[in-house]
Design an enzyme around this catalytic site. Structure first.
Site, PDB file in Angstrom:
ATOM      1  CB  CYS A   1      33.319 -28.101 -22.830  1.00  0.00           C
ATOM      2  SG  CYS A   1      34.889 -27.316 -22.351  1.00  0.00           S
TER       3      CYS A   1
ATOM      4  CE  LYS B   1      32.621 -32.373 -22.297  1.00  0.00           C
ATOM      5  NZ  LYS B   1      33.431 -31.601 -21.315  1.00  0.00           N
TER       6      LYS B   1
ATOM      7  CD  GLU C   1      32.025 -28.407 -19.504  1.00  0.00           C
ATOM      8  OE1 GLU C   1      32.126 -29.628 -19.662  1.00  0.00           O
ATOM      9  OE2 GLU C   1      32.921 -27.592 -19.825  1.00  0.00           O
TER      10      GLU C   1
END
Length: 265
Positions: free
Chosen positions: A146, A111, A40
């Site tokens: 994440c 995300k 990421e």
């Protein structure tokens, strides 16, 4: 399948262009892999909030171009981690890019769960809204990033959409490394899927990174785990084990909640 997980170090003082060249070189070293994964926000560092705006790129910006070329030069499927993307209309997104072995863009994932508790990423970036899967020869990837790892409903949604291998690039901090390993194994077991979780090494914005990228099979067995420093983790795995596991231990078929409205008393 062979997966190469590139746990690149994102250290302070290195330019974005230098990281971009280094990442492309590391991808090209993975000839023979089927899938290569980067972490990421490796261009800036996941905690370098002040750099998000100044280093944000359009979707088809310099990182896109460098990674598309690296994928086609090497002939691999490339999950190029994520970048700070600047949408033409203004918002920033934490955006993952997946390229085919010909260098074509195969998937874009923005995300969904933003970290920061009303600061940092949570206020600087917009939230994605779509679950994303991408079909590879032999397996279907489900994409998360994440902080998404803490939200099991996202991954269950990916499995319902056909995912068999869950890929999670991250910039996970060292102080919560135990959660990283635990959650990667939990997502594998509960979804009877492979999990490929790729973190960064190094320190950025004063935050030491966990490293310890990990590949977990559908039974929760750790097939390989990196250390704390920069390294490439290469793992051979049988993608067909997902179907075998789900057939031998059909727990997903016993789901009740989320499949139908609750019964009225």
């Amino acid at each position: 399948m062979r997966a190469s997980v590139i746990q690149i170090a994102v250290n302070e003082g290195e330019s974005v262009e230098s990281r971009r060249r280094r990442a492309a070189s590391m991808v090209r070293d993975q000839a023979g892999a089927d899938l290569v994964v980067l972490p990421e926000l490796w261009t800036t560092g996941a905690f370098a909030y002040e750099e998000f705006g100044q280093e944000a790129e359009p979707l088809e910006g310099p990182t896109y171009e460098a990674m598309a070329k690296a994928a086609s030069d090497t002939g691999v499927w490339l999950h190029a981690g994520s970048i700070p993307e600047r949408d033409p209309d203004g918002p920033l997104y934490n955006t993952s890019l997946v390229f085919s072995p010909s260098g074509d863009l195969a998937a874009v994932y923005r995300k969904i769960h933003r970290f920061g508790f009303d600061k940092g990423e949570a206020v600087l970036m917009g939230a994605g809204a779509e679950l994303v899967t991408v079909r590879l020869p032999g397996t279907t990837l489900g994409l998360g990033t994440c902080y998404d790892l803490r939200f099991p409903e996202l991954f269950r949604g990916l499995v319902d959409a056909g995912a068999e291998t869950l890929v999670v690039p991250a910039g996970w901090p060292e102080r919560r490394r135990s959660h990283w390993t635990l959650l990667a194994q939990a997502r594998a077991v509960e979804n009877q899927s492979f999990v490929i979780a790729c973190g960064t090494a190094g320190t950025h914005a004063g935050v030491p990174q966990a490293g310890h990228s990990i590949v977990v099979d559908p039974w929760g067995e750790v097939l390989a785990e990196a250390g704390a420093g920069e390294e490439v983790l290469t793992v051979d795995f049988d993608a067909g084990k997902v179907a075998t596991t789900r057939e031998q231990f059909p727990a997903l078929k016993d789901r009740v909640l989320g499949l139908q409205p609750p019964r009225r008393p």
